[in-house]
Design a protein around this motif. Structure first.
Motif, PDB file in Angstrom:
ATOM      1  N   GLU A 153      -4.964   4.919   2.365  1.00 39.49           N
ATOM      2  CA  GLU A 153      -3.763   4.034   1.978  1.00 39.49           C
ATOM      3  C   GLU A 153      -4.405   3.057   0.930  1.00 39.49           C
ATOM      4  OE1 GLU A 153      -1.185   0.047   3.641  1.00 39.49           O
ATOM      5  OE2 GLU A 153      -2.104   1.527   4.875  1.00 39.49           O
TER       6      GLU A 153
ATOM      7  N   SER B 293      -6.403   9.395  -5.300  1.00 38.31           N
ATOM      8  CA  SER B 293      -6.821   8.211  -5.273  1.00 38.31           C
ATOM      9  C   SER B 293      -7.864   7.519  -6.107  1.00 38.31           C
ATOM     10  CB  SER B 293      -7.124   7.627  -3.992  1.00 38.31           C
ATOM     11  OG  SER B 293      -6.371   8.062  -2.834  1.00 38.31           O
TER      12      SER B 293
ATOM     13  N   SER C  22      -5.963  11.690   3.752  1.00 42.95           N
ATOM     14  CA  SER C  22      -5.198  10.605   3.174  1.00 42.95           C
ATOM     15  C   SER C  22      -5.712   9.056   3.294  1.00 42.95           C
ATOM     16  CB  SER C  22      -3.756  10.579   3.694  1.00 42.95           C
ATOM     17  OG  SER C  22      -3.725  10.320   4.838  1.00 42.95           O
TER      18      SER C  22
ATOM     19  N   ARG D  89      -6.567  -0.465   2.804  1.00 43.95           N
ATOM     20  CA  ARG D  89      -7.137  -0.688   4.477  1.00 43.95           C
ATOM     21  C   ARG D  89      -8.576   0.013   4.434  1.00 43.95           C
ATOM     22  NH1 ARG D  89      -3.821  -1.378   8.417  1.00 43.95           N
ATOM     23  NH2 ARG D  89      -1.914  -0.738   7.338  1.00 43.95           N
TER      24      ARG D  89
ATOM     25  N   GLY E 156       0.981  -1.147  -0.115  1.00 42.57           N
ATOM     26  CA  GLY E 156       0.007   0.153   0.010  1.00 42.57           C
ATOM     27  C   GLY E 156       0.805   1.389   0.034  1.00 42.57           C
ATOM     28  N   GLU E 157       0.236   2.511  -0.402  1.00 47.87           N
ATOM     29  CA  GLU E 157       0.880   3.548  -0.446  1.00 47.87           C
ATOM     30  C   GLU E 157      -0.218   4.833   0.104  1.00 47.87           C
ATOM     31  OE1 GLU E 157       2.607   3.951  -4.143  1.00 47.87           O
ATOM     32  OE2 GLU E 157       0.579   4.650  -5.192  1.00 47.87           O
ATOM     33  N   SER E 158       0.264   5.708   0.696  1.00 46.82           N
ATOM     34  CA  SER E 158      -0.630   6.964   1.116  1.00 46.82           C
ATOM     35  C   SER E 158      -0.872   7.884   0.031  1.00 46.82           C
ATOM     36  CB  SER E 158      -0.202   7.712   2.228  1.00 46.82           C
ATOM     37  OG  SER E 158      -1.118   8.622   2.807  1.00 46.82           O
ATOM     38  N   ARG E 159      -2.327   8.042  -0.172  1.00 40.69           N
ATOM     39  CA  ARG E 159      -2.519   9.240  -1.210  1.00 40.69           C
ATOM     40  C   ARG E 159      -3.600  10.150  -0.763  1.00 40.69           C
ATOM     41  NH1 ARG E 159      -2.308   7.405  -7.637  1.00 40.69           N
ATOM     42  NH2 ARG E 159      -0.452   5.993  -7.499  1.00 40.69           N
TER      43      ARG E 159
ATOM     44  N   ARG F 234      -0.808  -0.067  -4.216  1.00 38.30           N
ATOM     45  CA  ARG F 234       0.245   0.415  -5.359  1.00 38.30           C
ATOM     46  C   ARG F 234      -0.092  -0.161  -6.678  1.00 38.30           C
ATOM     47  NH1 ARG F 234       3.910  -1.941  -8.092  1.00 38.30           N
ATOM     48  NH2 ARG F 234       4.705  -3.437  -6.859  1.00 38.30           N
TER      49      ARG F 234
END
Length: 425
Positions: A172, A28, A170, A35, A20-23, A175
């Motif tokens: 998660e 997004s 933000s 999550r 995962g990555e935060s956006r 990716r």
């Protein structure tokens, strides 16, 4: 040769959920949530008026014909105020003054007196009014702590609206998968601005795959067009791995001919063969392999509809698995066009959809199903899937259908030539 179900099982056994990555919610859009998101607040965050009118205290119902003094006015954005139980002029979205619990619409009142400034000073109710009428309560849309978007959900504009309303800055997300596309064939002309030689054709598989993956939220690292040279293919595969591709999709050179070098070339790179040849039509020569433990290779035949099937029914399930999503729901329609399916093969056929006079969804197979034909694909509204033991398929039987593209709607381009004279959906 293995069945479609066996091939898909082997593919999915070699997938793993991507990190995962935060956006921000806006950034997004089109991504898959990694999550769960729970609400940090009540929505609405305070009790407010659902329409322009007058706020009153109606703990005991107020009778039609009752008269009430009006003191003050409350607009959206005004700070909370005390009311002492006296009616207050109020605007849509404005916070209810403390002590008031109902709103009567302007048009359901009669003005009896005006103040010096022309504002209402006394009104008469035309209807009985009870507590909660025309009130939007705090948390009535979303309660604080409630699950608002579950992991595995693809973020759509409606989710962005909801997350923005909740003040979520933000989330998660999974990716984006990274894919490299390789088209093989010395007859392919990659640059459509150049004139075709007599022996050439425009390369359509590469642009299609690039567009299809981009629409599915995938990062396309490269899209190369090569000649029929094994060494050039090997070099392209190595470049794709070095660029970090999760998936390499190649088209052509995967069957049994003298120029079909893909299987041997992948073997020289140490690839683990998952399968080669699947009992499907179109796309039977398809191959899948793993390079190391991180790069999956799908080698598709070069025929356009074999490429479309390879993307929709092999690559798309892999993308879902990487995103932590389950398998797609199975949908059905009534078949309107007889079809004789060759035993032992899973058939993927292009169809138009419509709603029949019986109110059910109907599928009409397009007449020209040859895998080299692209025009019917552009005219279709769905895929019809016929199993290995489908045999003679008669009008009226239920068949499995799927959207043309992963995550896309079932659609109707046109209903001409359909046996059911229904309404498009």
């Amino acid at each position: 040769m293995i069945s479609y179900d066996q091939a898909l099982e082997r593919l999915l056994a070699h997938t793993r959920r991507l990190p995962g990555e935060s956006r921000s919610p806006v950034d997004s859009l089109g991504c898959v949530l990694a999550r769960d998101v729970r609400s940090p607040m009540d929505l609405p965050s305070f009790d407010h008026a659902a329409m322009d009118g007058y706020a009153l205290s109606a703990r005991q119902p107020l009778a039609a014909g009752s008269e009430h003094l009006v003191v003050g006015s409350q607009a959206a954005g005004d700070a909370a105020r005390a009311s002492q139980g006296i009616a207050c002029e109020i605007m849509t979205g404005a916070r209810l003054p403390d002590g008031l619990d109902a709103v009567v619409a302007v048009e359901r009142t009669q003005w009896l007196a005006r103040g010096d400034d022309g504002t209402p000073a006394r009104i008469r109710l035309l209807d009985t009014l009870a507590a909660g009428y025309n009130v939007r309560y705090a948390g009535s849309d979303v309660a604080k702590g409630a699950l608002v978007v579950a992991a595995g959900t693809r973020i759509e504009p409606a989710h962005v609206m909801l997350l923005a309303a909740l003040g979520v800055t933000s989330v998660e997300v999974v990716r984006q998968p990274r894919v490299a596309i390789i088209g093989t064939g010395k007859e392919l002309l990659a640059d459509p601005t150049q004139p075709l030689a007599d022996e050439q054709i425009h390369h359509s598989n590469g642009p299609y795959l690039r567009a299809a993956f981009a629409a599915a939220g995938v990062q396309v690292l490269s899209c190369e067009t090569l000649d029929d040279t094994a060494s050039h293919y090997r070099e392209a595969v190595v470049r794709a791995r070095e660029a970090g591709a999760d998936l390499i999709v190649s088209t052509g050179a995967v069957s049994m001919g003298r120029y079909d070098f893909v299987p041997d070339t992948l073997q020289t790179l140490g690839a683990e063969l998952l399968f080669h040849k699947v009992a499907i039509r179109p796309g039977k020569p398809m191959l899948a392999a793993m390079l190391g433990d991180a790069t999956l290779v799908l080698a598709l035949p070069g025929t356009p509809m074999a490429v479309a099937v390879g993307f929709r029914f092999f690559a798309a399930p892999v993308l879902r698995a990487w995103a932590g999503q389950g398998s797609e729901a199975v949908l059905h329609a009534v078949l309107d066009t007889p079809q004789q399916a060759k035993p032992g093969l899973r058939h993927f056929l292009r169809a138009r959809l419509g709603q029949g006079s019986d109110g059910r969804l109907h599928a009409s197979l397009l007449k020209l199903q040859q895998p080299f034909r692209i025009q019917p694909f552009a005219e279709a509204g769905a895929w019809v899937l016929l199993g290995e033991d489908a045999g003679d398929c008669l009008p009226g039987m239920l068949v499995e259908i799927a959207s043309l593209h992963p995550g896309g709607p079932l659609s109707v381009s046109t209903i001409r030539d359909m046996n059911c004279q229904g309404t498009p959906i």
